[in-house]
Write a protein that holds these residues in place. Structure first.
Motif, PDB file in Angstrom:
ATOM      1  N   GLU A 506       0.832  -1.206   0.000  1.00 37.07           N
ATOM      2  CA  GLU A 506       0.000   0.000   0.000  1.00 37.07           C
ATOM      3  C   GLU A 506       0.865   1.253   0.000  1.00 37.07           C
ATOM      4  O   GLU A 506       0.578   2.221  -0.719  1.00 37.07           O
ATOM      5  N   HIS A 507       1.929   1.245   0.811  1.00 37.99           N
ATOM      6  CA  HIS A 507       2.826   2.400   0.851  1.00 37.99           C
ATOM      7  C   HIS A 507       3.540   2.602  -0.477  1.00 37.99           C
ATOM      8  O   HIS A 507       3.799   3.742  -0.885  1.00 37.99           O
ATOM      9  N   ALA A 564      -1.371 -11.122   0.583  1.00 35.20           N
ATOM     10  CA  ALA A 564      -1.173  -9.672   0.676  1.00 35.20           C
ATOM     11  C   ALA A 564      -1.257  -9.003  -0.692  1.00 35.20           C
ATOM     12  O   ALA A 564      -1.645  -7.832  -0.797  1.00 35.20           O
ATOM     13  N   ALA A 565      -0.882  -9.736  -1.753  1.00 35.88           N
ATOM     14  CA  ALA A 565      -0.773  -9.135  -3.086  1.00 35.88           C
ATOM     15  C   ALA A 565      -1.951  -9.475  -3.997  1.00 35.88           C
ATOM     16  O   ALA A 565      -1.827  -9.387  -5.225  1.00 35.88           O
ATOM     17  N   VAL A 566      -3.071  -9.864  -3.424  1.00 41.11           N
ATOM     18  CA  VAL A 566      -4.244 -10.211  -4.245  1.00 41.11           C
ATOM     19  C   VAL A 566      -4.587  -9.045  -5.173  1.00 41.11           C
ATOM     20  O   VAL A 566      -4.723  -7.902  -4.738  1.00 41.11           O
ATOM     21  N   GLU A 597      -4.311 -21.989  -2.431  1.00 44.00           N
ATOM     22  CA  GLU A 597      -5.198 -20.834  -2.313  1.00 44.00           C
ATOM     23  C   GLU A 597      -6.363 -20.944  -3.302  1.00 44.00           C
ATOM     24  O   GLU A 597      -7.503 -20.620  -2.974  1.00 44.00           O
ATOM     25  N   THR A 598      -6.066 -21.411  -4.519  1.00 47.38           N
ATOM     26  CA  THR A 598      -7.120 -21.562  -5.523  1.00 47.38           C
ATOM     27  C   THR A 598      -8.136 -22.616  -5.089  1.00 47.38           C
ATOM     28  O   THR A 598      -9.361 -22.425  -5.224  1.00 47.38           O
ATOM     29  N   ALA A 599      -7.631 -23.743  -4.546  1.00 48.63           N
ATOM     30  CA  ALA A 599      -8.524 -24.824  -4.107  1.00 48.63           C
ATOM     31  C   ALA A 599      -9.433 -24.366  -2.973  1.00 48.63           C
ATOM     32  O   ALA A 599     -10.570 -24.845  -2.841  1.00 48.63           O
ATOM     33  N   LEU A 600      -8.947 -23.424  -2.144  1.00 49.35           N
ATOM     34  CA  LEU A 600      -9.745 -22.915  -1.026  1.00 49.35           C
ATOM     35  C   LEU A 600     -10.666 -21.777  -1.451  1.00 49.35           C
ATOM     36  O   LEU A 600     -11.377 -21.199  -0.624  1.00 49.35           O
ATOM     37  N   ALA A 603      -8.459 -15.669  -3.778  1.00 50.30           N
ATOM     38  CA  ALA A 603      -7.969 -14.943  -4.951  1.00 50.30           C
ATOM     39  C   ALA A 603      -6.441 -14.943  -4.951  1.00 50.30           C
ATOM     40  O   ALA A 603      -5.795 -15.158  -3.918  1.00 50.30           O
ATOM     41  N   LEU A 604      -5.877 -14.684  -6.111  1.00 48.79           N
ATOM     42  CA  LEU A 604      -4.422 -14.673  -6.277  1.00 48.79           C
ATOM     43  C   LEU A 604      -3.973 -13.322  -6.814  1.00 48.79           C
ATOM     44  O   LEU A 604      -4.788 -12.538  -7.324  1.00 48.79           O
TER      45      LEU A 604
END
Length: 759
Positions: A506-507, A564-566, A597-600, A603-604
């Motif tokens: 974000e910064h 964090a980078a979704v 992450e995709t299976a759960l 988002a990526l």
């Protein structure tokens, strides 16, 4: 003499003894006469044949200063070095010793002039004040007496009271002086390590709080307990007000540090130990002092640098509580100089905030570390700071002129007029240079012949990101993810990590951030991780080697980075890769986390770029296999140089033996740059080379077009880039590299001067 078993409840916490000591020291007579009466009084109450006081003299020598039971001729004649004999051992370790058979201990040192051969048991405690050992208090018995914990604690209490009384009498201060002499007024140059960069000129202000405990024995224990609780409440309110101040209210590691410090004030164990001391007969302030002494002694034997650093926080908190108890003004004195350089053994993070930031020019510490809490706060406030400057607290007198060179880690005490004038000119030049660098901040980083050069910054803390825009950098080429891990006392979970990385992104806004996965081990230790000893840690179990051997740790970090980078681009690079197989294994773990992450249903990031650090020379021989697998490559010049020449960069004997501008180093860089260009793989150089204008110039001549450096180096390097014809430089570099010289530094410098290249 009464037998030990006849004493009512032993003699622990005897208020009567404490009152008698207080009254005795206030009585008339010379200092020596009063000390003689003190040892006689203690011997009677403890039921010991011998009671002795050893005072610390200059040169770390303990002198027998008073004794009841040993031969009178031994007083002022018997001397022991620190760590010599049992007395020296107590002083060295700042911890009590209680032995039923003292003569059987390997440290026992027999002094025939004392006549102590007939005494078998010994109990001794250090006489301490403000963290300094002033001497040792010892009792001895003829029989093999087993001293219990209550007796040891009671003698510690007596020693603490004795320290306050003797300090007020200034007896031990006179006997333990530094030796004086005119030599102390001569100029001196001391070295340390840079905790925060910057150059400052000012006058020394030793850090002390003027704490003097005049009453140690409680007349009314319940009233003392109430005073202690009231002061604790008042202190907590003051800390809350400090946390609300504008300069520390913004988020970041310094804020987390101060909030953790605030939590110490609520520690129940700390409060309970002080309450116990009050019940033992001490005043509230004497109880705080006693617990401080016990904490120092307990932590003195701890080797872990992180835990040792926490002692400064506890010292700060105890001193702050004493200020509230004694009614001292927490605000710094108005008579402090306008240009002050604070000198201290160590500081707590909130202690630094007690000083007027408009007057404080720099801080120099005997201790301190880059990840210490006070260093993190200093960086947030942009205060130059040098740590591990041995001898500064004793050699710097109040009002002494001081020059702090945070660029080289040097402190100049009482400098000559010419040296001072030279540094004043350097500071003026630096200000002019900074103004010139600010003028080019928003200009493109393009050479005279039209070659674009990407300039990025290295970072490791949230506070570093404030320099991203100020420096005019295009992004963060290296974010050292291990630094937030090193300032915590437990391993952060996935969500905690994700929150850290999310705030960093974000910064940074639309500027890229390249996250390097955990590079721990070697000289970067986690406080909560106990690794085994290694003879050569720099080439041992560290970085990706730990990550692949402990994949759960690496997977948690990769999972946090993905979360964090979704929706954004994520750049990840792995450190200390030495083979293509290691890189493939690490990348497979990342892919596994992406699939998870995709299976759960998570988002990526919209894109994931994966690269590696080029630090191990073996990897340079595998580039034809590596480059098709990675999205970018970063060269870590510091590690690569030491591994290339098998030269420990932390060894001062080797520090300047192997130049980064050697033909071997630059030839390797040139070859890597050419292969990366052929494969269209972005190639960045991180490390100290990238931030030095002359060395950065050499890198550009070798084909490098991306440099990542400290924020303060961006201005000088951009100025160099904009004054350079890189095509002509490349031809010159190729010729220089055919020379048999140790380094091409001087030919390159001459080349730059002749062509008015800003180096």
């Amino acid at each position: 003499m009464t037998a030990p078993s006849d004493i009512d409840h032993g003699w622990a916490g005897s208020r009567r003894l404490l009152r008698l000591l207080r009254d005795l020291m206030k009585a008339g007579g010379s200092s020596q006469e009063r000390l003689d009466r003190v040892v006689d009084l203690i011997a009677q109450h403890i039921v010991a044949e011998v009671c002795s006081i050893y005072a610390m003299r200059s040169g770390e020598v303990l002198e027998l200063f008073a004794s009841k039971g040993l031969k009178p001729a031994a007083v002022h004649m018997t001397r022991l070095k620190v760590n010599e004999g049992l007395v020296g051992l107590i002083a060295a370790q700042a911890r009590p010793v209680a032995l039923a058979d003292a003569q059987g201990h390997p440290n026992f040192a027999y002094r025939p002039e004392t006549g102590e051969e007939v005494y078998h048991s010994l109990m001794g405690v250090p006489i301490m004040r403000s963290g300094r050992v002033l001497g040792v208090l010892v009792v001895q018995n003829r029989t093999q007496r087993s001293y219990d914990e209550e007796e040891v604690e009671a003698l510690e209490t007596v020693a603490m009271v004795l320290a306050e009384l003797l300090a007020g009498d200034r007896l031990l201060e006179r006997t333990a002086g530094s030796g004086g002499g005119e030599s102390e007024l001569m100029p001196a140059r001391l070295t340390g390590i840079t905790l925060n960069q910057g150059i400052a000129i000012g006058v020394a202000v030793p850090h002390h709080r003027g704490i003097v405990i005049s009453q140690v024995v409680a007349e009314n224990p319940e009233a003392e307990r109430q005073r202690l609780d009231a002061a604790m409440s008042e202190m907590r309110d003051a800390l809350d007000a400090m946390l609300a101040r504008q300069e520390v209210a913004v988020a970041g590691e310094h804020r987390e540090v101060l909030e953790t410090y605030r939590m110490f004030a609520d520690d129940r164990g700390w409060r309970r130990r002080m309450h116990d001391a009050v019940r033992g007969g001490l005043t509230a302030e004497a109880s705080v002092q006693k617990v401080q002494n016990e904490t120092r002694a307990r932590m003195a034997s701890i080797k872990d640098p992180y835990l040792r650093a926490r002692l400064a926080d506890l010292e700060d908190l105890g001193n702050r509580l004493l200020h509230h108890l004694l009614g001292l003004d927490e605000k710094r004195r108005e008579d402090l100089p306008e240009d002050m350089v604070l000198i201290a053994n160590d500081l707590g993070p909130a202690e630094l905030l007690d000083y007027d930031q408009n007057r404080l020019r720099a801080v120099v510490l005997e201790q301190g570390a880059p990840t210490s809490h006070v260093a993190i706060v200093a960086r947030a406030l942009q205060i130059p700071m040098i740590g591990r400057c041995e001898g500064i607290a004793t050699q710097a007198g109040e009002g002494d002129p001081v020059i702090v060179d945070g660029e080289s880690g040097q402190v100049l005490l009482r400098p000559s007029a010419s040296v001072r004038s030279g540094f004043q000119e350097s500071i003026a030049n630096k200000k002019r240079q900074q103004a010139a660098y600010r003028a080019v901040r928003d200009l493109p980083s393009v050479t005279q012949d039209g070659q674009s050069v990407a300039l990025l910054i290295n970072a490791g803390l949230m506070i570093d990101l404030t320099h991203l825009g100020d420096a005019g950098a295009e992004g963060i080429g290296l974010y050292r993810t291990e630094v937030p891990f090193m300032i915590r006392d437990s391993f952060p979970g996935v969500e905690t990590q994700a929150d850290i990385y999310r705030r960093i992104l974000e910064h940074a806004g639309d500027k890229p951030v390249v996250f390097r996965t955990l590079d721990v081990g070697g000289d970067k230790l986690l406080p909560y991780w106990r690794g085994s000893h290694e003879d050569n840690p720099a080439m041992g179990w560290r970085a990706i080697r730990i990550g692949l051997d402990r994949p759960a740790l690496l997977r948690q970090q990769l999972r946090a980075l993905l979360r964090a980078a979704v929706g954004q681009e994520l750049y990840v690079k792995f450190p200390m890769i030495s083979s293509v197989a290691e890189f493939s294994a690490a990348r497979a773990l990342l892919q596994r986390e992406m699939d998870r992450e995709t299976a759960l249903g998570g988002a990526l990031p919209k894109a994931v770029r994966v690269g590696t650090m080029m630090e191990v020379p073996a990897l340079a021989l595998q580039l034809h296999q590596l480059l098709p697998l990675c999205d970018f490559l970063s060269l870590g010049s510091n590690d690569l140089l030491q591994f290339l020449f098998a030269a420990d960069r932390s060894n001062p004997r080797l520090a300047r033996r192997y130049d980064p501008l050697s033909s071997a180093m630059l030839t390797l860089v040139r070859d890597i740059a050419r292969q990366c260009e052929a494969q269209s793989v972005p190639f960045t150089v991180c490390g100290e080379m990238a931030g030095d204008p002359l060395e950065a110039m050499a890198l550009l001549g070798c084909g490098v077009r991306r440099l990542s450096m400290t924020p303060s180096a961006v201005g000088p390097v951009k100025t160099m880039v904009r004054s350079l014809d890189v095509q002509a430089l490349g031809d010159a570099i190729n010729q220089f590299l055919t020379l048999p010289d140790h380094s091409i530094r001087e030919p390159l410098r001459s080349y730059a001067i002749e062509r008015n290249i800003a180096i």
